[in-house]
Write a protein that holds these residues in place. Structure first.
Motif: not given
Lengths: 480, 481
Positions: B208-219
């Motif tokens: 879940s943390t990985i997903s959160s960080l990747n989501a912000y990077r994509a933003a």
């Protein structure tokens, strides 16, 4: 039985009465005792007594009488330690007093006296280091030079002539140092020409000496301090002493049209400063931090700008400063031959090629033989007479350089050939100047960088949001 | 006589039955996953697992004993009463009182910490009381020696700065490190070579943390970056630092796993591993009487993050400081009566190096008010930035690099931002915990704020309470993106 109960009860009541009375007046009694102990110089006892009265410090900012007395007791105990020559303990004691009285200043005094004690004990190296660390306090810099001179003398006596020579050289124009250096150089090299002997004695081969001389000649021909960049503006000095500028002018930082007889120009974040041929300094732009208050300056031979301050180098080798409060620290500097500044840092290049800095991240006591230096957020760069560019915490391997510039996103150098070398801390901030030839100077900003060509034209690249790169019409003082 | 014997028998019988019942209650009503004791600041024993191996090497019986002791009903009440008696007779040292202080409830009331969603512990699988010592791991990035200095005293000694090395060539990632299904841990290293686990991190939390960080990077923009670290609170540090005969270090391996799985442009830092050498050198990277890290700890983390990008790191001593010599913080306030304590902290509040303008905004860009950047006269952690500001806080730093940053954090971000400021034109801050977010005032997604304020880099600076195991990193930050 009843009598004994009555008597014992009475005794208990009386004792309780006195105990209550004592407890009620305990604070006053202890304070008086502490005051008496303080007057007799029994600081430990005074502190111990007061400690029984004072509550642990918390959010309470009110200074009660007892708190004041406790601070005074500790201050005098620290003074006593200083008088006894226990400098380290005294320093600790003063530092624990925080803002009380002049405790901060006394800390420096402790260090100064510790350095003095080292010198008197004959530890000139240790004393020199300690005085250098206090640069700006009293006559610390003079004492620093004095200790180094004495140490050089010791090295001479021990027949360590090479080391003695280098140290005398580093002392620059300190009385007697040049003569000593020449004399040792002649002895070391067997050359009768003192100047040549000095070069050879530094370990330079004839080829290296030739390089040093070539670069010296190249640097001398370059225009100095005629190009500067602020956050969003670019400024230049023409050959006729007038000033041209471009970029954001919301704070009047580009109101330079009426200036004449200008010999050098510098730029802060939102202000511009210019040195005139009569030794005065004019400024325009933001003045909310006092960075433009240079009207009274005279006898100025060089200027520099931090982001929110202006520094002037006087002909006597001292500095004057005006601007944002945290960028002070140049008072007490002496024998300064050149000044540079960037971001919040001011640098002073001393006679002998050593560097003083107002902030530790740009402080490099080991650099010697510098001909110029620059600084910006968290670092400094220095140009040596051999053409190398030194940088705190970075190795660039550059050589044959004649000019440097430092910005918040990277730094750059101009080679004797006229090429521009750049080092950007992050690739995304990179600006390419690899196609440039005939460069004479470079001024690095946060988002734009300007290069002065030898013919006086300016090439400016990077962000052009406020037309800060519209320098096509610039024709500045060309190279000699 | 007969009656005496009968009475004696009955008494013995009832005692045995009582003990047996308590034991049954422990087995039946205890927490099979162990749980955590805030008072003792340790993980409690989870339900023992019977295997051939654990039977023959004695682990099973050790776990049974530990489980019965840790899960007995009324245990906390007994401990509280014991603590109260010891305080009454002043039998505990200041360090023991600090360690015993329960900070969570008090801080919730003060609005300092997230409530409800905080999950201090993961789903814990049974861990034996003693595990073989892990490989001794090398220390992370070497950092310069620093001594915090009093205000207005020139800091004369040049501070050696880290070497900026060229970007290393990419090395293949160890599949074992990349494997998110393996349980990761934050643990103390013990003097006897063993370890004592503080937290476990399970697959769900890590992914879940990985997903959160990747989501912000994509933003973010193409060259945007995301930085993440979770910082243990100081009570985790105190447990080591007040018991140096038992504990000699600590380590966390979850960050390496997260780093191995995130997108390019996401950088994960381990505050645990970064701080270990500093703590072993007795540097005050944490307060002892406040649950936060100190300014020095925050400075080290900023330096590490910036140096990783090739940026020269400023010196801690470049700043001047307002110093409070006898600072006592949040733990002090909750550690019952700390009168007469001998444990204080030194609080150093940095003075900004350039003129700063800071203000709060709502509804994307609607100015609310200017706020003081720092409040150095306060002898409190809230001197940093004057505390947390809502809903959207912007610091115009006075520096110019052409870059802007967004710090998504809890209160740990407040000491971080002053040291980050010189590297950006603007540093924005947002705290997505509900107590501080006032969703109705924000009125736009975090992505909209990122776009509107031209954010280049996002920093996640959170305490362990809002870290990998918490719903803050796992869900909340993504929910509002």
């Amino acid at each position: 039985m009843r009598v004994s109960v009555f008597v014992s009860t009475l005794v208990m009541i009386v004792l309780a009465f006195f105990a209550a009375r004592y407890y009620k007046n305990r604070e006053a009694i202890l304070t008086e005792k502490a005051r008496a102990a303080l007057e007799q110089g029994n600081f430990e006892e005074a502190e111990s007594l007061l400690g029984k009265v004072v509550e642990p410090a918390g959010e309470n900012t009110e200074e009660s009488e007892v708190q004041e007395l406790l601070q005074e007791s500790r201050y005098r105990a620290a003074e006593s330690l200083l008088a006894e020559g226990k400098f380290s303990e005294a320093e600790t004691a003063f530092s624990e007093l925080g803002e009380y009285s002049d405790s901060r200043e006394r800390i420096r005094e402790c260090r100064y006296r510790a350095a003095d004690a080292l010198e008197k004990a004959g530890d000139y190296t240790g004393a020199a280091e300690a005085f250098f660390a206090l640069s700006g306090y009293g006559d610390s810099l003079n004492r620093y030079d004095g200790c180094r001179f004495m140490h050089a003398g010791e090295l001479e006596k021990e027949d360590k002539l090479n080391e003695a020579f280098l140290l005398y050289r580093a002392l620059g124009s300190y009385p007697g140092a040049e003569e000593k250096a020449r004399a040792i150089a002649v002895k070391l090299t067997g050359t009768s020409d003192p100047e040549l002997a000095v070069q050879l004695a530094q370990g330079y081969s004839p080829e290296q000496i030739a390089v040093i001389e070539r670069l010296y000649t190249a640097r001398a021909a370059l225009p100095k301090d005629v190009l500067a960049v602020g956050f969003f503006h670019t400024v230049g000095v023409r050959a006729d002493g007038t000033v041209v500028s471009t970029g954001r002018n919301t704070e009047s930082q580009c109101e330079t049209g009426g200036w004449t007889n200008v010999t050098a120009v510098k730029a802060g974040a939102y202000h511009t400063a210019a040195l005139k041929s009569d030794g005065t300094v004019v400024c325009c732009g933001r003045n909310t931090e006092g960075q433009c208050e240079t009207g009274a300056w005279t006898d100025i031979i060089a200027i520099a700008c931090t982001d929110y301050g202006t520094v002037g180098l006087k002909s006597d080798g001292t500095l004057v400063y005006t601007g944002y409060a945290n960028e002070t620290g140049v008072s007490g500097w002496q024998d300064i031959e050149a000044v540079a500044a960037g971001s919040y840092i001011t640098l002073g290049l001393r006679n002998g090629g050593t560097l003083l800095s107002t902030h530790p991240s740009a402080a490099v006591s080991g650099w010697t033989g510098l001909v110029s230096a620059q600084a910006n957020t968290g670092y400094a760069i220095g140009l040596t007479q051999e053409g190398h560019v030194l940088c705190t915490g970075d190795a660039n391997g550059w050589d044959d350089c004649v000019a440097i510039g430092a910005g918040s996103t990277g730094y750059a150098a101009v080679t004797a050939e006229g090429a521009v070398l750049t080092r950007w801390f992050e690739d995304r901030n990179a600006i390419d100047f690899s196609d440039i030839t005939g460069a004479a100077a470079v001024a690095v900003g946060g988002t734009h960088t300007a290069v002065l060509l030898k013919d006086g034209r300016v090439v400016c690249r990077g962000s052009n949001e406020y037309k800060e790169c519209d320098t096509d019409a610039f024709l500045l003082a060309p190279a000699g | 006589m007969k009656f005496d014997k009968k009475l004696s028998f009955l008494l013995s019988y009832w005692w045995i039955m009582l003990l047996f019942t308590l034991g049954l209650a422990a087995l039946a009503f205890g927490n099979p996953e162990g749980g955590e004791s805030e008072r003792e600041n340790r993980t409690l024993q989870s339900a023992p697992r019977l295997t051939l191996g654990s039977w023959f090497d004695g682990r099973f019986m050790t776990e049974v004993e530990g489980y019965l002791g840790d899960q007995i009903p009324g245990r906390n009440a007994v401990l509280n009463a014991s603590a109260g008696v010891m305080d009454l007779f002043d039998l505990r040292s200041d360090e023991e009182r600090i360690l015993a202080a329960s900070v969570g409830r008090e801080l919730e009331a003060a609005g300092e910490m997230g409530g409800g969603d905080d999950e201090l512990l993961p789903q814990v699988t049974a861990v034996p009381a003693a595990t073989p010592a892990p490989e001794v791991l090398s220390v992370s990035t070497p950092v310069p020696e620093l001594t915090p200095v009093p205000e207005n005293v020139p800091t004369p000694e040049p501070t050696p700065v880290p070497e900026i090395t060229p970007e290393p060539t990419a090395t293949p990632i160890d599949p074992a490190v990349k494997d998110t299904s393996k349980t990761r841990s934050f643990y103390y290293k013990k003097a006897d070579g063993g370890v004592s686990t503080v937290f476990h991190f399970e697959k769900d939390a890590i992914e879940s943390t990985i997903s959160s960080l990747n989501a912000y990077r994509a933003a973010l923009k193409e060259d945007g970056r995301v930085f993440f670290t979770y910082v243990p609170d100081s009570q985790r540090a105190d447990k080591w630092l007040f018991n140096t005969k038992t504990y000699v270090g600590w380590h966390s391996d979850v960050e390496a796993t997260i780093q191995a799985n995130v997108s390019e442009g996401v950088y994960v830092f381990s505050a645990v591993n970064e701080f270990e050498p500093h703590m072993q050198a007795d540097e005050p990277v944490y307060f002892r009487t406040d649950h936060h890290w100190s300014g020095l700890g925050a400075y080290y983390m900023v330096s590490s993050m910036r140096s990783s990008q090739g940026q020269p790191a400023m010196s801690y001593s470049d700043f001047s400081y307002t110093v409070h010599e006898k600072f006592t913080g949040s733990i002090y306030q909750s550690a019952l009566d700390m009168a007469g304590t001998s444990v204080y902290d030194r609080l150093e509040i940095p003075t900004e190096l350039a003129p700063v303008f800071s203000a709060t905004y709502r509804n994307l860009d609607q100015f609310i008010k200017e706020v003081r950047y720092m409040e150095p006269e306060r002898s409190s952690y809230s001197a940093f930035l004057g505390g947390t500001h809502e809903p959207f806080y912007v610091v115009e730093t006075g520096f110019h690099t052409g870059r802007n940053a967004l710090v998504i954090c809890d209160s740990f971000g407040n000491a971080f931002i002053p040291y980050l400021a010189p590297y950006y034109d603007k540093v924005c801050q947002i705290d997505l915990r509900e107590e501080h977010s006032f969703i109705s005032q924000r009125n736009a997604s975090v992505k909209k704020y990122i776009d509107h304020w031209n954010i280049d880099d996002v920093y996640f600076i959170v305490s362990n309470g809002n870290g990998v195991n918490s719903s803050y990193m796992r869900r909340t930050v993504r929910k509002y993106l």
